[in-house]
Design a protein around this motif. Sequence first.
Motif, short mmCIF file in Angstrom:
data_model
loop_
_atom_site.label_atom_id
_atom_site.label_comp_id
_atom_site.label_asym_id
_atom_site.label_seq_id
_atom_site.Cartn_x
_atom_site.Cartn_y
_atom_site.Cartn_z
N LYS A 1 -27.86 69.86 8.61
CA LYS A 1 -28.51 71.14 8.92
C LYS A 1 -29.09 71.12 10.33
O LYS A 1 -28.94 72.07 11.09
CB LYS A 1 -29.66 71.40 7.93
N TYR B 1 -23.91 53.92 2.08
CA TYR B 1 -24.68 53.42 0.94
C TYR B 1 -26.12 53.93 0.98
O TYR B 1 -26.71 54.25 -0.04
CB TYR B 1 -24.65 51.88 0.93
N ARG B 2 -26.68 54.02 2.19
CA ARG B 2 -28.09 54.42 2.30
C ARG B 2 -28.29 55.93 2.27
O ARG B 2 -29.41 56.41 2.25
CB ARG B 2 -28.72 53.85 3.58
N CYS B 3 -27.20 56.68 2.32
CA CYS B 3 -27.32 58.14 2.41
C CYS B 3 -27.57 58.75 1.05
O CYS B 3 -26.86 58.46 0.09
CB CYS B 3 -26.05 58.72 3.02
N ILE B 4 -28.61 59.59 0.95
CA ILE B 4 -28.90 60.24 -0.32
C ILE B 4 -28.42 61.70 -0.31
O ILE B 4 -28.74 62.46 -1.22
CB ILE B 4 -30.41 60.18 -0.67
N SER C 1 -19.01 65.82 3.01
CA SER C 1 -17.79 65.77 2.21
C SER C 1 -18.01 64.69 1.15
O SER C 1 -18.45 63.59 1.47
CB SER C 1 -16.63 65.44 3.15
N ASN C 2 -17.75 65.03 -0.08
CA ASN C 2 -18.00 64.09 -1.18
C ASN C 2 -19.46 63.59 -1.18
O ASN C 2 -19.73 62.42 -1.42
CB ASN C 2 -17.06 62.89 -1.10
N TYR C 3 -20.38 64.47 -0.90
CA TYR C 3 -21.83 64.19 -0.88
C TYR C 3 -22.27 63.27 0.26
O TYR C 3 -23.42 62.94 0.38
CB TYR C 3 -22.31 63.57 -2.21
N LYS C 4 -21.35 62.80 1.08
CA LYS C 4 -21.71 61.94 2.19
C LYS C 4 -21.38 62.67 3.49
O LYS C 4 -20.70 63.70 3.48
CB LYS C 4 -20.98 60.60 2.08
N CYS D 1 -29.21 64.26 1.49
CA CYS D 1 -30.24 65.31 1.59
C CYS D 1 -29.81 66.41 2.54
O CYS D 1 -30.31 67.52 2.47
CB CYS D 1 -31.59 64.71 2.02
N LYS E 1 -33.76 62.34 12.00
CA LYS E 1 -34.01 63.15 10.82
C LYS E 1 -33.75 62.38 9.53
O LYS E 1 -34.15 62.81 8.45
CB LYS E 1 -33.12 64.41 10.83
N CYS E 2 -33.07 61.25 9.61
CA CYS E 2 -32.64 60.57 8.38
C CYS E 2 -33.81 59.88 7.69
O CYS E 2 -34.44 59.00 8.27
CB CYS E 2 -31.56 59.55 8.69
N PRO E 3 -34.10 60.25 6.42
CA PRO E 3 -35.24 59.63 5.75
C PRO E 3 -34.98 58.20 5.30
O PRO E 3 -35.92 57.44 5.07
CB PRO E 3 -35.48 60.54 4.54
N THR E 4 -33.73 57.81 5.15
CA THR E 4 -33.43 56.50 4.55
C THR E 4 -32.88 55.49 5.55
O THR E 4 -32.45 54.41 5.14
CB THR E 4 -32.40 56.65 3.42
N SER E 5 -32.82 55.85 6.82
CA SER E 5 -32.18 54.99 7.83
C SER E 5 -30.70 54.76 7.53
O SER E 5 -30.17 53.70 7.81
CB SER E 5 -32.89 53.64 7.98
#
Lengths: 264, 328, 335
Positions: B184, B174-177, B197-200, B179, B217-221
Motif C-alpha cells: 500500500k 517466511y517472515r512476511c505476514i 501474490s499468493n499472500y506474499k 499485512c 514499513k515492514c513490521p516483521t523485518s
Amino acid sequence: MSNPYSSFKASILSVKPQTDIDYTFRLATDLKVSSGQFVEVSIPRVGEAPISVSDFGEGWIEMTIRRAGKLTDVIHEMIQGKHLYIRGPYGNGFPMDKFKGKNLIIAAGGTGLAPVKSIISSFNQGITGIKDLTLLAGFKTPADVLFRDEISKWHENIQIEITVDNDDTGNWPGGTGLITGLIEQMDIANLEQTEVIIVGPPVMIKFSYLEFIKKGIRKENVWVSFERKMCCGIGKCGHCKIDGTYVCLEGPVFNYAKAEQLVD
Amino acid sequence: MDINTKQLRKNAFRVTKNRGMTALRIRVPGGNLEVKYFDVIKKVAENFGNGRVHITTRQGFEVPGIPMEKIPEVNRMIAPILDGIETAVGVEIPDLNSGYPAAGTRNVSACIGNSVCPFANLNSGEVALKIEKLIYPNDYHVKIAVTGCPNDCIKAHMQDIGIIGMALPVYDSYRCIGCGACVKNCRRVATGALSISNYKVKRDHRRCIGCGECILKCPTSAWTREDKYYRLVIMGRTGKKNPRIAQTFLEWVAEEAVMKVIANMYQYIDNHIDRSLPKEHVGYIVDRTGYPVFRQEVLLGVDLGQLGRVAESINFGGYFYERTNIFG
Amino acid sequence: MGFEFTMDSFNKVLEDISKNFIFYAPRRIPGKGAFSDTDVVVYQEVEGFGQIELDEKSRFSPKEVINPITQTLFYFNENGYTEPETNNKGIIIFCRPCDANSFKRLDEIFLNNGPFKDSYYESLRRKVKIFVIECVQGFENCFCVSMGTNRFDDYDAFIRVAEDRITCDVKDNLLPAFVKHGISAEMRPDFISENAVKVAIPDQVNKTIFTHEMWREYSERCIACGRCTVVCPTCTCFTMQDIFYEDNHKCGERRRVWASCMIDGFTEVAGGHDFRPDKGMRMRFKAMHKIYDFRKRFGYNMCVGCGRCDDVCPEYISFSNCINKVSALSREVNG
C-alpha cells in the motif's frame, strides 16, 4: 498426537441454487451435527472457511453457501460428485432441550435463515418437542428469498411471515418492509413460554431484539447466532474472539444476556 | 588598488557591488559542521566583515563586508577551518595560512542523512566528505550534492552530479505476514513496485527506485536492506539559458563506481572545456559534446556491478528562455 | 547443580550437546535494522555462546522458534495432502526470564484453549529446553516485576555471565556435558526485583471501561501497523492461507501465518463487514487480552512485561502507560 486441522473428503450429493448467489450443497458424511453448529469447509489450495450447517440427516449435511469471496466462488463452481473437505462440527448450537414444550419464534434476516433451517425442518418432522413454531423472515428483494420450496411445505405446520425490503418485481405476494415491522405486529400470547431466536446481520439482530423486548420477551429467552471471521474453529487463531469470548468455542449461538455483554 | 580578481575568486572571495569590498565563502562539505567553527566565522565577521553571515544554498557561509586588503589576515584567521575540515578529510591544502586554494568546484552539499533521518539510505555527509577529498581543490565549475533517498531533500536534481542513496530491499517470505503495509505504501508514496501474490509480496525490480520505504514499513523485518547502492543524476541546473532538472545516468551502482565516475568527469571536462571562455559549466560541455561522449569517457574503468544500469540516452529537456513564449 | 565455565569450556558443553540440540538465542544481525546502518537483534540459530547478543533486548521474541511466522500445515497434490516432516532434534532456547515465562502462555492458547491441542505447536514445544540468561538490570521499558514474570524457576539451565566467566545452575539430564567441561561451583539464581517502569494491573475491569473515551486517543494515534503484536512474546493469533504453486497449479499448500488484531482485516468477514474497524477499540481488545480476559480464563496475566511493544511503536504509544491508565480508571469507576 492427532492433527485437529485435518479435514476429510466429503462428496457432494447435490447442489441446489437458492438464489443467484446462494447455493445449497448436500454432502455425504456421518458427522453428528446439532442445529446452529458450523464446520470448517475447504478446498485445498483455495482456502478454508467456517460455514454453518443449514440442515442435516442420516448420512448427510447441508450447507447454504453465499458466494462472497475467493473460496465460496470456487465452491459455487462445484457440481454433484465432486468433493469438499470438511472438519468439525464446531461450536455450540441452539439449546434444543430448552425449547421443548415452548413456543419458538425465529426471526431470520437474509442468510441468517441458513443456521436455523434445520430447526424448522426437524420441527416439521415432529422431532423437536417444540410446541409451536413461528418464522419471521426478511430478505432484501423477492429474488433473495431462500428455501422457497421448503417454505411452501412448511406453511402447513408453521406460521410463516416473509417480508422483503423492496419488492422490485411488483408481484410479490408477501409483505414489504423491515422484519422489525413483523415483530411489532405480533401478538405473543404466552410470554413465559416463548423462546426467540434472532439470526442475521448485526444491525438486524439489534433492532429485532429491541422489538421483542418491547413485546415483553425477556432477554434470557432470546438466542442469537454470531458470524465472525475464523481461521481455525478450535480456539487458537484468535480472529473470532470478542473480549474474552471465543465465538468458535462458546458460540456461535449465545443467549442474549451473554451476547449483549460482548463488545467487539 | 591593484587586485588580481582571478586570483581573488580562486581564493574563495567574491568581487562585490561595493568597490574594494569582498566576501569570503566558507565550505562546509556535507553541510555538517562542528560548532566550534562558528567561533572562527564569528571572529572573521566581527573583526573584518560587517558582523553578519549569509547562509548559502550550498550549505556554506558567506561572510560579506570584508575590505579586500584584509584578505591575507582573514586567510590566516580561517586556517583552523581549513585544517579541521579540509585537511582532516584528506584534502591537500598547499598553505593553510593562504586560504582556500580553489573555488570552481562548489561546496559538496548533503542532506542530513542517516545519522538523523529515518528515511536516509546513506550517511550522506560522510559520502560528501569522501567526494570533497576526491575533487577539491579544483577550478572546474561543478556542483555536486548527496541525498540519502529519492525524496531528494538536498535537491540533487539541481546539480551537475546528484547522488541519491538507494537500498536494495531483500525479502524473506517466511517472515512476511501479508499485512500489505509495504504494498500500500509503495503505491501511495513511491512507484507501485510491489504487489501481492499468493499472500506474499513480489517486487518489480525495474520499477523499484530503492527508496527503502518497504523496509521501513515492514513490521516483521521480512524486508531488510542489503548493501548500499546509488543512483546518479546528472546535469541539472538553473541558469539563464536552459534550466532543467537532472536526469538519471546510472542506478544500482556501488560507491566505488560513483567515485570513479566523478573522477573521470574532471578528466572529461579537461578534454573538452572551451578554454576561450572565462569559465564553462560542465552541463554546457555535455550540451556540446553530446551525452554519448560524456557517457563513454566517464565510464572508463567503471565497474557497474551486477545490478548497475546506464541510461541509453538522455533527453535533458528543461526549457529554454528564448524559445518559450507563453505570454502571446 | 552449579558449575563454572570459561567461554571456551562453556562452548565445549554446547558442542557436546549440539549432537542432539539446536540452539536458538538472540543474535545481532549487522545492517539488518530497518534504518540504514543499524542492526537488528533476533532469535536465530547459534553455534557458540559468543554469538549471543547480551547487551541489547531482542527486537523479536523467541516465540517464533516454536510458533513459526509462516508454517506449512499441509502439502497438497492431486490425490490429497501430506503433513510436513518434522526433525527430531531438541531445541534449546536461551532467553531472559520474561520470555521464559511467555512459553507457558503460548501453551495455554495452543494446548489448553478449547478441546483440541494444536499438534504442530505441541510437536515443537515438547522438544524445548529453556536456558535462562540472568537479567541483572533489565532494559528500557521492561516491567516484568509488575507482571510477576521477573522470576522463572522451571528452567533447564540458568546462566550468569560475569566478565568472561559463565556460571550455571543445571537441572537436567544434560548434566554429563556440564560435569565434563565445568568446575563445580555454588550458584543461586538471582532475579531482578525492580524495574524503572511500574505497571498497576486492575483487578476488575468494569464494562464501562470497554467503551470509555480513553480509547479514543488511540483511535487517533495508532496507525494499525501491528508492530506491537509481532514483537509480543505472547501474541498467538494466526491466519490460514491456501496457495497453489505458480508453476504447478495442482499442487500447493495450506499454511498459517501470524496475524495481528491491530492490523486491518483481522475481524473482517467475507462480504466485507469489519467488526472492529476502530484502532482505539483494537487497542482495548489487545490490552484486555493481555491483562484481563486471559487471566479470567487461565488464572494469570498474559503480558510478561518485556516492554517490546513500547520499544517498537513508531507512534510512541506506551502499552505500560495505557495499562496504568486503565487501572486508574477502574479505581475511579469501581470506587
